[in-house]
Design a protein around this motif. Structure first.
Motif, PDB file in Angstrom:
ATOM      1  N   VAL A 111       0.852  -1.200   0.000  1.00 59.08           N
ATOM      2  CA  VAL A 111       0.000   0.000   0.000  1.00 59.08           C
ATOM      3  C   VAL A 111       0.888   1.250   0.000  1.00 59.08           C
ATOM      4  N   LEU A 112       0.687   2.089  -0.995  1.00 63.55           N
ATOM      5  CA  LEU A 112       1.486   3.318  -1.125  1.00 63.55           C
ATOM      6  C   LEU A 112       1.279   4.241   0.073  1.00 63.55           C
ATOM      7  N   ALA A 113       2.384   4.787   0.596  1.00 61.04           N
ATOM      8  CA  ALA A 113       2.303   5.725   1.715  1.00 61.04           C
ATOM      9  C   ALA A 113       2.576   7.156   1.256  1.00 61.04           C
ATOM     10  N   GLU A 114       2.662   7.373  -0.031  1.00 62.65           N
ATOM     11  CA  GLU A 114       2.916   8.719  -0.560  1.00 62.65           C
ATOM     12  C   GLU A 114       2.152   8.895  -1.868  1.00 62.65           C
ATOM     13  N   ASP A 115       1.858  10.150  -2.194  1.00 64.34           N
ATOM     14  CA  ASP A 115       1.446  10.455  -3.561  1.00 64.34           C
ATOM     15  C   ASP A 115       2.705  10.436  -4.421  1.00 64.34           C
ATOM     16  N   VAL A 116       2.665   9.704  -5.515  1.00 60.81           N
ATOM     17  CA  VAL A 116       3.843   9.652  -6.385  1.00 60.81           C
ATOM     18  C   VAL A 116       3.711  10.714  -7.475  1.00 60.81           C
ATOM     19  N   HIS A 117       4.631  11.678  -7.442  1.00 58.53           N
ATOM     20  CA  HIS A 117       4.699  12.704  -8.493  1.00 58.53           C
ATOM     21  C   HIS A 117       5.725  12.257  -9.526  1.00 58.53           C
ATOM     22  N   SER A 118       5.390  12.413 -10.779  1.00 60.19           N
ATOM     23  CA  SER A 118       6.345  11.988 -11.800  1.00 60.19           C
ATOM     24  C   SER A 118       7.534  12.943 -11.840  1.00 60.19           C
ATOM     25  N   PRO A 119       8.763  12.390 -11.760  1.00 60.62           N
ATOM     26  CA  PRO A 119       9.943  13.253 -11.871  1.00 60.62           C
ATOM     27  C   PRO A 119      10.284  13.592 -13.323  1.00 60.62           C
ATOM     28  N   VAL A 120       9.555  13.005 -14.270  1.00 60.23           N
ATOM     29  CA  VAL A 120       9.898  13.193 -15.689  1.00 60.23           C
ATOM     30  C   VAL A 120       8.624  13.374 -16.523  1.00 60.23           C
ATOM     31  N   ASP A 121       8.820  13.884 -17.746  1.00 60.93           N
ATOM     32  CA  ASP A 121       7.752  13.853 -18.739  1.00 60.93           C
ATOM     33  C   ASP A 121       7.731  12.483 -19.397  1.00 60.93           C
ATOM     34  N   SER A 122       6.535  11.995 -19.727  1.00 62.22           N
ATOM     35  CA  SER A 122       6.428  10.731 -20.447  1.00 62.22           C
ATOM     36  C   SER A 122       5.410  10.900 -21.555  1.00 62.22           C
ATOM     37  N   PRO A 123       5.753  10.655 -22.815  1.00 65.73           N
ATOM     38  CA  PRO A 123       7.087  10.315 -23.300  1.00 65.73           C
ATOM     39  C   PRO A 123       8.098  11.432 -22.985  1.00 65.73           C
ATOM     40  N   PRO A 124       9.370  11.056 -22.953  1.00 67.49           N
ATOM     41  CA  PRO A 124      10.407  12.046 -22.621  1.00 67.49           C
ATOM     42  C   PRO A 124      10.755  12.939 -23.799  1.00 67.49           C
TER      43      PRO A 124
END
Lengths: 307, 307
Positions: B38-51
């Motif tokens: 179970v995730l304990a954080e909101d995951v923010h994308s560190p990158v653009d996808s597609p890059p």
């Protein structure tokens, strides 16, 4: 350019894959380590279950015949026996759910319909012989097949094995499935700080494979014919089968199907799934090789349908 | 005799349990070890996808405007550039799905609608600018929340984490759930050759618990008040919560609810489930204790509904 000449149906693809499905070796495990494993034997019960005639309710074990005529307004009076001995006419023995009923008794009258009067017992309802009793072997008879070969063992199946004291079971070994991603552009996302095109498929397929087999992540192989052939050969030395992704179509750098043909036999290439059309399947040295598309959603859909 | 005075509804029982649900501690894991956690954080994308702007088809990257007027009977002719440089008007660059399109291009014409003529290229279909191209950040923009706190991570979620190079994630620790069976009559079925009444519940509940927590099989405790209290106290020293089975009803040897009351607070006892009516729930030292029935089918149904 090359194109898929014929797409086979998903059904046909599945039939082809299943025709080559082979059982792996077997191993003997403690029943409690066998969750989600596939049974390699028919399990015959070594015991009767219940192991004896037992009470299905809390109350008093009696001879059902003795209760005839009891009603809320006209109690029948019995003597209470407090020792577990054979009971006779006009006697009752206090009993809990699950306990063996004493010899001589054949029914249980529920606690709610009784009242203790010193060493006597009043009954306010009649019970027919057999009422509120589970008889020996009623659930499972000694020698019965309780679970069949090929069954995937779930939690309640482990409960069945526990209930018959089947302490070990023979199951099929988990197949080792090697997982290869191909593509010069791919980077391993487990290395922090990456950017570019991540090898998503290796990780998704590893996670999906865990349900059914033992995944071995082989990693990223570059898009050239010799590297791919070498990786497939080496992978099959160590594994019972392979999943490859990428290079599965018919473009200039799509070497996978050719590499599989070269090392063994390609059974089909091109399946009528969207996404997932460029999916292939071959046999090399008697081991299955799945050629899945590189586009992650396509690879997942092909995996879910066929593997 | 004691009877359940009031049965609460399953909904009410579930609301009570959830009101006392507590998050366990957190830990940082490699994303590929986080399956089913179970995730304990909101995951923010560190990158653009597609890059980068990338080809969504195999073919040629061109300026879409250059293809206008092309048809099966009237080809448009472009020059092929074989080096990845900025392309200009009237030029095309051969490209594979997933590759970055070169500067100056804004569309991909599919291989099927082209023909090479020496160093020239014939197009038989027009493409509008943007056609067959996935633009940078089209799937995920840098900073976007891609997975929210509380999410149970499935295989495709690991794929999402891989695709954005999120190499580690913060997840909740798995709760340790102690499992106690009570009953003088019970025997451990992992000991071969047994017969009688097997402790089925410990094993089924262990298998069921594996999906959601870390089960600790504490074993069989006899049907007396002091032994049960001692086992509960000791179990809670080591675990984040307990599941008990047996002795959950209101018969003479049903001590569980009383023991929980004595050590803490019983929140409910008696739920309108059949089988599974004699189910209780309490809090001891801020930890949850589930009092489940002894009859295996009842214990399983109560577990599935409430735990």
């Amino acid at each position: 350019m090359k194109l898929f000449r014929t797409l086979i149906s998903v059904d046909e693809a599945l039939r082809t894959v299943l025709a080559y499905a082979k059982r792996t070796g077997q191993e003997e495990l403690g029943f409690d380590d066998a969750l989600n494993r596939v049974l390699a034997e028919d399990v015959h019960s070594p015991v009767d279950s219940p192991p004896f005639d037992r009470a299905a309710m809390d109350g008093y074990a009696i001879r059902g015949e003795d209760s005839f005529g009891a009603s809320p307004t006209k109690a029948v009076r019995l003597r209470i026996r407090n020792k577990r001995v054979e009971i006779g006419a006009g006697e009752g023995f206090p009993i809990q759910t699950g306990m063996p009923i004493p010899k001589g008794s054949n029914a249980v009258v529920m606690l709610e319909y009784t009242k203790e009067r010193g060493s006597d017992l009043e009954l306010f309802r009649p019970v027919t012989p057999g009422k509120n009793v589970s008889f020996i072997g009623e659930d499972v008879k000694k020698g019965d097949v309780v679970l069949k070969e090929g069954r995937v063992l779930r939690a309640h199946d482990l409960g069945m094995l526990a209930s018959i004291f089947k302490s070990t079971v023979r199951v099929y070994k988990r197949a080792k499935l090697g997982i290869i991603s191909t593509g010069d552009e791919l980077l391993d996302p487990s290395v922090a700080g990456g950017s570019g095109i991540a090898d998503v498929n290796s990780y998704v397929l590893t996670a999906l494979t865990k349900k059914i087999a033992d995944p071995r992540r082989i990693g990223i192989v570059s898009d050239d014919y010799e590297s791919i052939k070498t990786a497939i050969s080496a992978g099959l030395d160590d594994c019972d089968g392979l999943l490859t992704t990428g290079g599965s179509s018919v473009g200039k750098r799509d070497f996978l199907a050719d590499a599989v043909s070269d090392l063994g036999v390609i059974k089909f290439h091109g399946v009528a799934i969207r996404p997932g059309e460029p999916t292939g399947f071959g046999i090399i040295k008697d081991k299955p090789v799945f050629v899945l598309p590189g586009y992650p959603v396509a690879a997942i859909s092909a995996f879910e349908m066929l593997v």
